[in-house]
Design an enzyme around this catalytic site. Structure first.
Site, mmCIF file in Angstrom:
data_model
loop_
_atom_site.group_PDB
_atom_site.id
_atom_site.type_symbol
_atom_site.label_atom_id
_atom_site.label_comp_id
_atom_site.label_asym_id
_atom_site.label_seq_id
_atom_site.Cartn_x
_atom_site.Cartn_y
_atom_site.Cartn_z
ATOM 1 N N CYS A 296 16.767 9.068 -37.588
ATOM 2 C CA CYS A 296 17.772 10.128 -37.732
ATOM 3 C C CYS A 296 18.529 10.324 -36.416
ATOM 4 O O CYS A 296 19.390 9.534 -36.072
ATOM 5 C CB CYS A 296 17.133 11.401 -38.264
ATOM 6 S SG CYS A 296 18.356 12.594 -38.875
ATOM 7 N N HIS B 219 14.324 9.703 -42.960
ATOM 8 C CA HIS B 219 13.068 10.148 -42.341
ATOM 9 C C HIS B 219 11.867 9.486 -43.017
ATOM 10 O O HIS B 219 11.259 10.064 -43.927
ATOM 11 C CB HIS B 219 12.947 11.680 -42.443
ATOM 12 C CG HIS B 219 13.803 12.411 -41.475
ATOM 13 N ND1 HIS B 219 13.349 12.814 -40.240
ATOM 14 C CD2 HIS B 219 15.101 12.794 -41.543
ATOM 15 C CE1 HIS B 219 14.326 13.430 -39.586
ATOM 16 N NE2 HIS B 219 15.399 13.429 -40.354
ATOM 17 N N GLU C 289 8.926 9.300 -42.029
ATOM 18 C CA GLU C 289 7.707 10.109 -41.845
ATOM 19 C C GLU C 289 7.564 11.199 -42.892
ATOM 20 O O GLU C 289 6.485 11.797 -43.028
ATOM 21 C CB GLU C 289 7.679 10.718 -40.438
ATOM 22 C CG GLU C 289 8.461 11.994 -40.255
ATOM 23 C CD GLU C 289 9.986 11.844 -40.254
ATOM 24 O OE1 GLU C 289 10.685 12.877 -40.242
ATOM 25 O OE2 GLU C 289 10.474 10.700 -40.253
#
Length: 231
Positions: A116, A211, A213
């Site tokens: 990001c 993202h 994660e």
């Protein structure tokens, strides 16, 4: 080939008033999804709070791989622009630290993954600029949205993600003018650049606008950990 898990540095926020238990203190913070994803992929995670940019090369020299994590907007002065009213407040210490880390990782050929904000900083580090606001790439405040991204055939990313994928996303800025040597390797359906790589780097350099994660797909982080372990 070493059997020691590679050490992956992950950059962090600094919160002026973090709260846990009876404490309310300044703290280096990062969503747990980052270190957990590194660990799921077989790496050791080391958190890298903002520090003196002059020490960035020394920090990178101790790492096998580097993740520039998501976070606040890059200060527009970094790419020669005036701030849009919708651009967030600057995080100057973090900008300076992470730009120095990127420079050091490129110089030392340490595998690098931007997430990001990390994608945006990589673009700025190589002389690119940013769109300061766009709609449709985030959910409500504090909630990830989702949309599809399509990898470009023949790229590093397409070898990791060969198919179009739905990804967790939370950003309102994006690539405008490309930095030197960077190749867009995925796009959203509206044309927004969703991944960048650096084919001439001679080592693993990839950044994604979404993202990983915050999702269940480990392939992007897994590719960084594999590169960091020399496999």
């Amino acid at each position: 080939m070493s059997t020691t898990p590679p050490l992956i540095g992950v950059t962090t926020y600094v919160a002026d008033d973090a709260r846990w238990g009876v404490w309310a203190l300044p703290a280096a913070v990062l969503p747990a999804g980052y270190h957990r994803l590194v660990q799921r992929c077989g790496g050791l995670a080391a958190l890298l709070p903002p520090g003196d940019p002059d020490t960035a090369a020394a920090a990178v020299a101790r790492l096998d791989g580097l993740v520039i994590a998501g976070g606040p907007d890059v200060e527009p002065v970094r790419y020669g622009a005036d701030a849009d009213p919708r651009t967030g407040p600057p995080a100057r210490d973090r900008d300076a630290w992470e730009l120095a880390l990127i420079d050091a990782a490129l110089e030392a050929r340490v595998p690098l993954l931007g997430i990001c904000r990390g994608l945006q900083l990589l673009n700025v580090a190589l002389g690119g600029t940013l769109v300061q606001h766009l709609d449709g790439h985030a959910g409500p405040a504090g909630v990830f949205g989702r949309h599809e991204v399509k990898p470009e055939p023949g790229t590093l990313l397409s070898g990791i993600l060969p198919e179009s994928v739905s990804v967790p996303t939370y950003h309102h800025q994006a690539v405008d003018r490309l930095g030197s040597g960077l190749l867009p390797s995925a796009h959203a359906t509206d044309g927004t650049v969703e991944a960048l790589e650096l084919p001439g780097a001679g080592h693993f350099v990839l950044s994604v606008q979404w993202h990983p994660e915050a999702g269940d797909d480990t392939r992007v982080m897994g590719a960084l950990v594999a590169a960091a372990s020399g496999s």
